[in-house]
Design a protein around this motif. Structure first.
Motif, PDB file in Angstrom:
ATOM      1  N   ASP A   1       0.862  -1.186   0.000  1.00 16.28           N
ATOM      2  CA  ASP A   1       0.000   0.000   0.000  1.00 16.28           C
ATOM      3  C   ASP A   1       0.903   1.243   0.000  1.00 16.28           C
ATOM      4  OD1 ASP A   1       0.967   0.327   2.576  1.00 16.28           O
ATOM      5  OD2 ASP A   1      -0.899  -0.246   3.572  1.00 16.28           O
ATOM      6  N   ALA A   2       0.287   2.395   0.219  1.00 20.18           N
ATOM      7  CA  ALA A   2       1.054   3.645   0.130  1.00 20.18           C
ATOM      8  C   ALA A   2       2.077   3.789   1.252  1.00 20.18           C
ATOM      9  CB  ALA A   2       0.104   4.826   0.135  1.00 20.18           C
ATOM     10  N   THR A   3       1.964   2.935   2.308  1.00 22.90           N
ATOM     11  CA  THR A   3       2.922   3.043   3.423  1.00 22.90           C
ATOM     12  C   THR A   3       4.090   2.062   3.273  1.00 22.90           C
ATOM     13  OG1 THR A   3       1.936   1.345   4.853  1.00 22.90           O
ATOM     14  CG2 THR A   3       0.945   3.540   4.942  1.00 22.90           C
TER      15      THR A   3
ATOM     16  N   GLY B   1       1.606   1.944  -3.771  1.00 20.64           N
ATOM     17  CA  GLY B   1       0.530   2.807  -4.236  1.00 20.64           C
ATOM     18  C   GLY B   1       0.921   4.278  -4.161  1.00 20.64           C
ATOM     19  N   LEU B   2       0.432   5.039  -5.155  1.00 14.51           N
ATOM     20  CA  LEU B   2       0.651   6.489  -5.194  1.00 14.51           C
ATOM     21  C   LEU B   2      -0.669   7.196  -4.884  1.00 14.51           C
ATOM     22  CD1 LEU B   2       2.822   6.687  -8.435  1.00 14.51           C
ATOM     23  CD2 LEU B   2       3.612   6.893  -6.077  1.00 14.51           C
ATOM     24  N   PRO B   3      -0.605   8.473  -4.486  1.00 11.77           N
ATOM     25  CA  PRO B   3      -1.838   9.188  -4.132  1.00 11.77           C
ATOM     26  C   PRO B   3      -2.869   9.205  -5.263  1.00 11.77           C
ATOM     27  CG  PRO B   3       0.093  10.456  -3.489  1.00 11.77           C
ATOM     28  CD  PRO B   3       0.598   9.281  -4.235  1.00 11.77           C
TER      29      PRO B   3
ATOM     30  N   THR C   1      -2.546   5.093  -8.826  1.00 11.91           N
ATOM     31  CA  THR C   1      -1.708   4.185  -9.610  1.00 11.91           C
ATOM     32  C   THR C   1      -0.670   3.557  -8.666  1.00 11.91           C
ATOM     33  OG1 THR C   1      -0.150   5.939 -10.128  1.00 11.91           O
ATOM     34  CG2 THR C   1      -1.962   5.582 -11.698  1.00 11.91           C
ATOM     35  N   ASP C   2       0.135   2.649  -9.196  1.00 14.05           N
ATOM     36  CA  ASP C   2       1.241   2.134  -8.387  1.00 14.05           C
ATOM     37  C   ASP C   2       2.509   2.112  -9.213  1.00 14.05           C
ATOM     38  OD1 ASP C   2       1.127  -0.253  -9.895  1.00 14.05           O
ATOM     39  OD2 ASP C   2      -0.438  -1.018  -8.575  1.00 14.05           O
ATOM     40  N   VAL C   3       3.610   1.991  -8.525  1.00 15.87           N
ATOM     41  CA  VAL C   3       4.901   2.122  -9.201  1.00 15.87           C
ATOM     42  C   VAL C   3       5.934   1.245  -8.500  1.00 15.87           C
ATOM     43  CG1 VAL C   3       5.727   4.080  -7.808  1.00 15.87           C
ATOM     44  CG2 VAL C   3       6.475   3.872 -10.161  1.00 15.87           C
ATOM     45  N   ARG C   4       6.908   0.786  -9.266  1.00 15.63           N
ATOM     46  CA  ARG C   4       8.067   0.106  -8.680  1.00 15.63           C
ATOM     47  C   ARG C   4       9.284   0.904  -9.146  1.00 15.63           C
ATOM     48  NH1 ARG C   4      11.629  -3.765  -9.924  1.00 15.63           N
ATOM     49  NH2 ARG C   4      10.797  -4.121 -12.007  1.00 15.63           N
ATOM     50  N   ALA C   5       9.971   1.541  -8.221  1.00 14.73           N
ATOM     51  CA  ALA C   5      11.115   2.370  -8.588  1.00 14.73           C
ATOM     52  C   ALA C   5      12.343   1.481  -8.706  1.00 14.73           C
ATOM     53  CB  ALA C   5      11.336   3.434  -7.525  1.00 14.73           C
ATOM     54  N   GLU C   6      13.218   1.819  -9.599  1.00 17.92           N
ATOM     55  CA  GLU C   6      14.484   1.076  -9.691  1.00 17.92           C
ATOM     56  C   GLU C   6      15.624   2.070  -9.603  1.00 17.92           C
ATOM     57  OE1 GLU C   6      14.752  -1.478 -13.088  1.00 17.92           O
ATOM     58  OE2 GLU C   6      12.899  -2.521 -12.569  1.00 17.92           O
ATOM     59  N   GLN C   7      15.511   2.981  -8.648  1.00 18.03           N
ATOM     60  CA  GLN C   7      16.528   4.018  -8.517  1.00 18.03           C
ATOM     61  C   GLN C   7      17.132   3.997  -7.125  1.00 18.03           C
ATOM     62  OE1 GLN C   7      13.336   6.107  -9.350  1.00 18.03           O
ATOM     63  NE2 GLN C   7      13.501   5.646 -11.524  1.00 18.03           N
ATOM     64  N   TRP C   8      18.390   4.278  -7.114  1.00 18.80           N
ATOM     65  CA  TRP C   8      19.200   4.260  -5.901  1.00 18.80           C
ATOM     66  C   TRP C   8      18.573   5.125  -4.800  1.00 18.80           C
ATOM     67  CZ3 TRP C   8      21.973   7.544  -2.822  1.00 18.80           C
ATOM     68  CH2 TRP C   8      23.067   7.021  -2.133  1.00 18.80           C
ATOM     69  N   LEU C   9      18.241   6.378  -5.139  1.00 21.49           N
ATOM     70  CA  LEU C   9      17.749   7.287  -4.106  1.00 21.49           C
ATOM     71  C   LEU C   9      16.409   6.810  -3.549  1.00 21.49           C
ATOM     72  CD1 LEU C   9      18.350   9.876  -2.527  1.00 21.49           C
ATOM     73  CD2 LEU C   9      16.989  11.113  -4.202  1.00 21.49           C
ATOM     74  N   SER C  10      15.571   6.268  -4.429  1.00 17.79           N
ATOM     75  CA  SER C  10      14.281   5.776  -3.964  1.00 17.79           C
ATOM     76  C   SER C  10      14.484   4.609  -2.997  1.00 17.79           C
ATOM     77  CB  SER C  10      13.411   5.338  -5.145  1.00 17.79           C
ATOM     78  OG  SER C  10      12.140   4.977  -4.685  1.00 17.79           O
ATOM     79  N   ALA C  11      15.447   3.730  -3.311  1.00 10.60           N
ATOM     80  CA  ALA C  11      15.719   2.589  -2.420  1.00 10.60           C
ATOM     81  C   ALA C  11      16.177   3.074  -1.043  1.00 10.60           C
ATOM     82  CB  ALA C  11      16.762   1.667  -3.044  1.00 10.60           C
ATOM     83  N   VAL C  12      17.025   4.101  -1.029  1.00  8.20           N
ATOM     84  CA  VAL C  12      17.493   4.676   0.246  1.00  8.20           C
ATOM     85  C   VAL C  12      16.321   5.283   1.020  1.00  8.20           C
ATOM     86  CG1 VAL C  12      18.920   6.508   1.279  1.00  8.20           C
ATOM     87  CG2 VAL C  12      19.807   5.173  -0.637  1.00  8.20           C
TER      88      VAL C  12
END
Ligand SMILES: Cc1cc2nc3c(=O)[nH]c(=O)nc-3n(C[C@H](O)[C@H](O)[C@H](O)COP(=O)(O)OP(=O)(O)OC[C@H]3O[C@@H](n4cnc5c(N)ncnc54)[C@H](O)[C@@H]3O)c2cc1C
Length: 392
Positions: free
Chosen positions: A266-268, A286-288, A291-302
Motif C-alpha cells: 500500500d502507500a505506506t 501505491g501512489l496518491p 496508480t502504483d509504481v516500482r522504482a528502480e533508482q538508488w535514491l528511492s531505495a534509500v
C-alpha cells in the motif's frame, strides 16, 4: 495488533542496500531488539551504480564500493547471514534460511531485482548481464582481453556500459529496439541528445533493431556472431544484455504475500501482511493518484529503507504514507545526467542547450505547469530547479 514493545525480532530478507539501510535505520531509531539480515550473495552489501562506471573501468575496487564491514555490523548488533535458500511463512512469523529457522515479529522484504535475460536464449548461450559485483568482475575481465563489445539494450545501464567501454578504448556497438536511446527515462527529445553524445564519442548506435540470432564463440580466439532483425550481421568479442531488471519475488511463491511485478504494497510500503513491509527495487507501492509504481533508482531505495525503518515498529494502521521521489541520475563519459518528474505527454523547453557538448538544462511542461526537470551537466542549475520543482 502488537504494540512497539512487543517487537523483539526483525527479519530483513535481502542483504543489499535497502536491507542494510533498513537495519541501520532501525538502530538509529533506538530499536534494541534482534535484527537478522539475510542475503544470498557471498558479499556484504555494496553499491551497485559504480558496477557500470568506475568499478567496471577499474578505478574502484571491491572494498571501495562495500558499504559496511562485518565488524561494524557486529558492533551494531546486526546479524548478517548469507543463505542459499530462504522461505517466508507469514502465518507462523518465521523465515527459513537454509537449515535455520528465524522467528520474527516484523519482517522486511528487500530482495531487489535480477537482470532480465533475453527470452528464448538458453543459459549456456546467453550473453553476460550486469547486476552483481560478480557479473561486473567477469565483464571487467572480458573487456580487458577484448577489442569489441556489443550491448543489447540502450537504457541507462546499457548506455553506461557503452560509455565505459569506449573510455577503455573498445569498439562499441549499442543495439536498441526503440527509436532512440534512454527513451523510458528521458523521452524522445532528450534521449535523442544522449544518443548523439554516444555517436560523437564513437559508439555505433543501431536503433529500431532487435536481436534475430546470437551465437557464442565457437572456440578460443573466435567471437560472438550477432544477427539483427533488420538483416545486419557482425561479430563481437563480448556481448552484454542490458534489457532491464525483474523484481526478485520467485522465492515468495506460496508464502501468501501478494506479488505482481514486485511485492504489492500500500502507500505506506506495507505488504498484504501487516507485519511485513518492503523496500527498494522489489517494492511496488501505491501512489496518491491511485496508480502504483516500482522504482528502480538508488535514491528511492534509500528513501524507502529510511521510511520502513521509521514505520516498521508501528501498528500497520499508524504508518505514514511513503513520499515517493522519482529522481534518477546516470553518469556517462563523466557527464552527469539527471532527471526528476515525468516527460510523457509533456513539451520539452530548454533553459540551456549546448549541442556541441551535449549539455542541457530542460523543463518538461504541460501548459504552464512544470512536470519534470532534466539536465546533462549543469549540475548546480539542476539542483536549483529541482528544489523549486519539489516546492510546487
Ligand atoms: C549496474 C547498475 C548500475 C546502476 N546505476 C544506477 C545509477 O546510476 N543511478 C541510480 O539511481 N540507480 C542505479 N542503479 C540502481 C540501484 O543500484 C538500485 O536501485 C539499488 O541497488 C536497489 O537496492 P535494493 O537493495 O532494493 O536491491 P539490490 O541492490 O538488488 O539488493 C537486493 C539484495 O537481495 C538479495 N536477494 C535476492 N533474493 C534474495 C532471497 N530470496 N533471499 C535473500 N537475499 C536475496 C540480492 O542478491 C541482493 O543482494 C544501478 C543498478 C545497477 C545494477
Amino acid at each position: 495488533m502488537r504494540s512497539v514493545h512487543e517487537v523483539r525480532a526483525v527479519a530483513i530478507i535481502g542483504g543489499g542496500m535497502a536491507g542494510l539501510r533498513t537495519a541501520e535505520g532501525l538502530r538509529g531509531h533506538g530499536y534494541g531488539g534482534r535484527i537478522v539480515l539475510l542475503g544470498n550473495e557471498a558479499h556484504l552489501a555494496y553499491d551497485r551504480p559504480p558496477l557500470s562506471k568506475g568499478f567496471l573501468k577499474g578505478e574502484l575496487d571491491q572494498e571501495a564500493i562495500t558499504f559496511s564491514r562485518a565488524s561494524r555490523l557486529a558492533e551494531q548488533g546486526i546479524e548478517f547471514t548469507a543463505a542459499a535458500s530462504v522461505a517466508l511463512d507469514p502465518a507462523a512469523r518465521e523465515v527459513a534460511a537454509d537449515d535455520a529457522v528465524i522467528c520474527y515479529d516484523r519482517a522486511v522484504i528487500a530482495t531487489g531485482a535480477t537482470a532480465r535475460r533475453i527470452p528464448g536464449i538458453p543459459d549456456e548461450r546467453h550473453p553476460l548481464v550486469l547486476r552483481t559485483v560478480d557479473d561486473a568482475l567477469t565483464l571487467r575481465e572480458r573487456l580487458a582481453r577484448a577489442d569489441s563489445i556489443t550491448i543489447i539494450g540502450g537504457g541507462l545501464i546499457g548506455c553506461e556500459i557503452a560509455a565505459t567501454s569506449r573510455l577503455l578504448g573498445l569498439d562499441v556497438t549499442l543495439v536498441e529496439a526503440a527509436p532512440t536511446l534512454m527513451l523510458r527515462s528521458m523521452g524522445p527529445v532528450l534521449g535523442g541528445i544522449c544518443e548523439q553524445l554516444h555517436r560523437e564519442r564513437g559508439v555505433r548506435v543501431i536503433t529500431g533493431a532487435g536481436l534475430a540470432d546470437l551465437l557464442p564463440p565457437a572456440g578460443v580466439g573466435s567471437a560472438w556472431s550477432v544477427s539483427l532483425d533488420q538483416g545486419e550481421s557482425f561479430t563481437s568479442d563480448v556481448v552484454v544484455a542490458g534489457i532491464g531488471a525483474a523484481p526478485a519475488t520467485a522465492w515468495l511463491e506460496g508464502s501468501g504475500i501478494a506479488v505482481g511485478d514486485g511485492v504489492l504494497c500500500d502507500a505506506t510500503l506495507t505488504t498484504s501482511d501487516p507485519d511485513v513491509m518492503a523496500a527498494g527495487d522489489v517494492a511496488r507501492f501505491g501512489l496518491p493518484d491511485g496508480t502504483d509504481v516500482r522504482a528502480e533508482q538508488w535514491l528511492s531505495a534509500v528513501d524507502q529503507a529510511r521510511h520502513v525503518a521509521a514505520n516498521l515498529l508501528r501498528p500497520a494502521g499508524e504508518r505514514a504514507p511513503f513520499a515517493a521521489s522519482d529522481y534518477f541520475w546516470t553518469s556517462q563519459y563523466g557527464l552527469m545526467i539527471q532527471g526528476i518528474g515525468m516527460h510523457v505527454g509533456a513539451e520539452i523547453r530548454f533553459e540551456q542547450f549546448d549541442p556541441a557538448a551535449q549539455t542541457f538544462l530542460a523543463r518538461a511542461a504541460r501548459g504552464e505547469e512544470t512536470v519534470g526537470v532534466y539536465a546533462a551537466g549543469s549540475a548546480r542549475e539542476f539542483a536549483v530547479m529541482r528544489r523549486a520543482f519539489a516546492r510546487q
